[in-house]
Design an enzyme around this catalytic site. Structure first.
Site, PDB file in Angstrom:
ATOM      1  N   GLY A   1      71.249  46.975 100.264  1.00  0.00           N
ATOM      2  CA  GLY A   1      71.861  48.225 100.170  1.00  0.00           C
ATOM      3  C   GLY A   1      72.909  48.420 101.140  1.00  0.00           C
ATOM      4  O   GLY A   1      73.841  47.125 101.736  1.00  0.00           O
ATOM      5  N   GLY A   2      73.227  49.451 101.734  1.00  0.00           N
ATOM      6  CA  GLY A   2      74.149  49.611 102.528  1.00  0.00           C
ATOM      7  C   GLY A   2      74.106  48.729 103.828  1.00  0.00           C
ATOM      8  O   GLY A   2      75.076  48.396 104.570  1.00  0.00           O
TER       9      GLY A   2
ATOM     10  N   GLY B   1     105.006  25.971  96.103  1.00  0.00           N
ATOM     11  CA  GLY B   1     104.579  26.948  97.018  1.00  0.00           C
ATOM     12  C   GLY B   1     103.361  26.683  98.061  1.00  0.00           C
ATOM     13  O   GLY B   1     103.228  27.356  99.126  1.00  0.00           O
ATOM     14  N   ALA B   2     102.423  25.911  97.411  1.00  0.00           N
ATOM     15  CA  ALA B   2     101.354  25.408  98.268  1.00  0.00           C
ATOM     16  C   ALA B   2     101.947  24.795  99.783  1.00  0.00           C
ATOM     17  O   ALA B   2     101.179  24.901 100.453  1.00  0.00           O
ATOM     18  CB  ALA B   2     100.563  24.389  97.542  1.00  0.00           C
TER      19      ALA B   2
END
Length: 517
Positions: A172-173, A407-408
Site C-alpha cells: 500500500g502506501g 535524434g538518438a
C-alpha cells in the site's frame, strides 16, 4: 553524585526489554528461514561498536482497541546513526517481529527524526523496510505519519543519498517511501512490494493474479522497473548497500569518493581494438567495453534486469568515480525506447545531483520505431534523455563507437547537448539516419534504374557512409573533439576526467526545470 544500583538496574532492564524486540522465538524463526532480525540488519550494516541508537525507549501512541497496555518495544523500528567504512550514515530498520513492524505516530516520528538528522548532518540514509503497513488502530494518524515520512524523502532528495532495502512486506502506501528514494534493493525470496494485493485486484477488477506476478523482486526488477537491485538474502542486500556507498558522496556538496593517485598512468589497451565486430550490423556486449575502461574491470551495473537495451552503472577511470551510460547492441540493436529513456534519464540526473562525471558510450540506431511506442509517448519519454543531459553540469564525456543516428545521437549527449569532450572511433557513423534508409530516400530513381538493385544499394550505402556519416566529417566541423583508436580510449577519458575535476557550470536561476514526466 553516583548512580544508585537500583537506577542502574532499572536502566539495564528497560534497555534489555526494548532490545529484545519480538523475542527469541521470532528471532529463531527468522534465522530458520535464512533471514536477519531488524537489529541484525543494523549490526551488519555498521562497523562494530559504532551504532548510536535513538528512540530506544519510545512509547507508542496507540490508546484504543486493546493496544493501550500492549508492549511495543522501540515502537517497532530501530533508528540511529553509525559508521560505514569510516563514513557516518543514518539508518532505520523496521521490526516485523514487533506488531508486524506497523507504522504509527511514534514509529513515524522516529524515522522522521533520523531523516531530519541526515539532512542537517549531510549523511546518507539507509532504510530497511519490513512492515505490515499502517497501524490500523491509529486510524488517520497512521496515514498522517506516512505523509510526514514522504515529505522528508522529498526534502532529502538530491541532498543526501537515500537507499531503501525491501526485506519483507511493503504494501500500500508504504511502497511510496522507497519509490521516492534513490536506490531500491529487494531481497529475492521473502520480500513483496505492491499497492493492491492479488485478493484486492481480484475483488475490484475480476482479474486473477499472483504475488509473484505483481509483487515479487523479479517482477519489479524486470517488468515494472521499480527496483534497482535484487539481493539473494539480507546479508547480500547489506553488501549491495556498502557497494553503492563506495561510489556515492555523503551529500550533494561533496565530491564522490575518488581514489586519485598523484601520478596518472596512461597506457593503451589493445584488447579494445578487437571488441567491436567488423560488420556494423553484428552485435556485441557493451559491458565488455565498460569492463576494459573501468579500473580493474570494476563495474556496478544498476537496474540490470530492466530496459536492457541501455546499460547504466558506476565505476572508476583513473581513480575518478564515473557513471556509465551505454547503448547495448545485444538488445533491440541498442535502440532507445520508452523504458530505456526513463532508465537513462533517471540515472543521468542522479549522477548530476551527486557530482558524478558521466561517460556515455554511443552505438545507437535511433529511437525504436513502432505504433505501440508512438502511442505510449516515445516523444515525451525520449525528451527526458535530452532534458537530463542538457541539465547536467557535471563533466560529460561521450564516446561514439559505431552508430549515432538521428535524434538518438543528440539524446546520447552530443556536443550540442553539453558534452565537454566527444571522442569518436574510426568505426563511428554520425548521420541523420542509417545509410540504407538514406539511400532508399535519396537515390530512389537511381535504384529503380539499376540492373542489380541490391549491388547498387550497397555501393551507394558505402558512398553515403564515406561522404555523409564519416567521423572525420563531424570532426572537421568540430562536432567531435578527436578521433582515436579504441585502444586509446581509456587513457583519453582518464586525462579528460582529470582535467575536468575543477569544472564549474551554472544554470539560469529558477526553482527547477519542468522535465517532461
Amino acid at each position: 553524585m553516583a548512580i544508585s544500583r537500583s537506577l542502574a538496574d532499572e536502566l539495564d532492564k528497560r534497555r534489555a526489554a526494548a532490545m529484545e524486540g519480538g523475542g527469541p522465538a521470532k528471532a529463531e524463526d527468522r534465522h530458520a528461514k535464512g533471514r536477519l532480525t531488524a537489529r541484525e540488519r543494523i549490526d551488519t550494516l555498521f562497523s562494530a561498536g559504532t551504532f548510536q541508537e535513538t528512540g530506544l525507549h519510545a512509547q507508542h501512541a496507540t490508546r484504543h482497541f486493546g493496544m493501550e497496555k500492549k508492549s511495543i518495544p522501540a515502537d517497532g523500528v530501530i533508528t540511529g546513526t553509525g559508521f560505514v567504512d569510516g563514513r557516518p550514515v543514518a539508518a532505520f530498520s523496521q521490526d516485523f517481529g514487533v506488531v508486524g513492524g506497523t507504522l504509527g505516530e511514534m514509529h513515524s516520528r522516529k524515522i522522521c527524526l533520523v531523516l531530519d538528522h541526515a539532512l542537517k548532518a549531510g549523511v546518507p540514509v539507509v532504510g530497511f523496510n519490513d512492515s505490515g503497513g499502517a497501524r490500523i488502530q491509529e486510524g488517520v494518524g497512521a496515514l498522517s505519519a506516512y505523509g510526514q515520512v514522504f515529505y522528508r524523502n522529498v526534502q532529502l532528495s538530491g541532498v543526501v543519498p537515500q537507499i531503501s532495502v525491501i526485506a519483507g512486506p511493503c504494501a500500500g502506501g508504504a511502497a511510496y517511501s522507497p519509490a521516492l528514494t534513490d536506490f531500491v534493493i529487494m531481497t529475492r525470496e521473502h520480500a513483496q512490494m505492491f499497492i493492491c494485493g492479488p485478493e484486492v485486484i481480484r475483488a475490484v477488477t475480476g482479474q486473477a493474479t499472483t504475488m509473484d506476478e505483481i509483487g515479487s523482486a523479479e517482477a519489479h526488477a524486470s517488468v515494472a522497473g521499480n527496483i534497482h537491485f535484487i539481493a539473494e538474502d539480507d546479508a547480500h542486500a547489506v553488501a549491495l548497500v556498502h557497494r553503492l556507498l563506495s561510489f556515492l558522496p555523503s551529500n550533494n556538496m561533496m565530491d564522490p569518493p575518488h581514489r586519485i593517485e598523484p601520478d596518472l598512468t596512461v597506457e593503451d589497451d589493445p584488447a579494445l581494438d578487437a571488441l567491436i565486430p567488423e560488420d556494423p550490423k553484428s552485435a556485441y556486449d557493451v559491458r565488455e567495453v565498460i569492463a576494459r575502461l573501468a579500473d580493474g574491470g570494476d563495474f556496478l551495473e544498476v537496474m540490470a534486469g530492466f530496459a536492457a537495451n541501455i546499460v547504466v552503472g558506476f565505476g572508476r577511470i583513473g581513480g575518478v568515480v564515473v557513471g556509465f551510460v551505454a547503448n547495448q547492441p545485444m538488445v533491440k540493436a541498442g535502440a532507445l525506447d520508452i523504458d530505456a529513456s526513463d532508465k537513462g534519464a533517471r540515472f543521468v540526473r542522479l549522477c548530476n545531483v551527486f557530482n558524478i562525471p558521466l561517460v556515455t558510450l554511443v552505438d545507437v540506431p535511433g529511437f525504436l520505431p513502432g505504433v505501440a511506442e508512438e502511442r505510449r509517448g516515445i516523444i515525451r519519454h525520449g525528451a527526458k534523455m535530452l532534458f537530463a543531459y542538457a541539465s547536467a553540469t557535471v563533466p560529460k564525456i561521450t564516446v561514439i563507437m559505431r552508430k549515432a543516428y538521428g535524434g538518438a545521437y543528440l539524446a546520447m549527449c552530443s556536443q550540442d547537448m553539453g558534452a565537454d569532450r566527444v571522442i569518436a572511433w574510426p568505426t563511428a557513423e554520425i548521420a541523420v539516419m542509417g545509410a540504407e534508409g538514406a539511400v532508399n530516400i535519396l537515390y530512389r530513381k537511381d535504384l529503380a534504374e539499376a540492373e542489380d538493385r541490391a549491388a547498387r544499394a550497397r555501393e551507394l550505402a558505402a558512398e553515403y557512409r564515406a561522404e555523409f556519416a564519416s567521423p572525420y566529417l563531424s570532426a572537421g566541423r568540430l562536432f567531435v573533439s578527436d578521433i582515436v583508436q579504441p585502444r586509446q580510449t581509456r587513457s583519453a577519458i582518464a586525462l579528460t576526467l582529470r582535467g575536468l575535476l575543477s569544472k564549474r557550470e551554472t544554470r539560469p536561476p529558477k526553482k527547477h526545470g519542468n522535465i517532461p514526466l
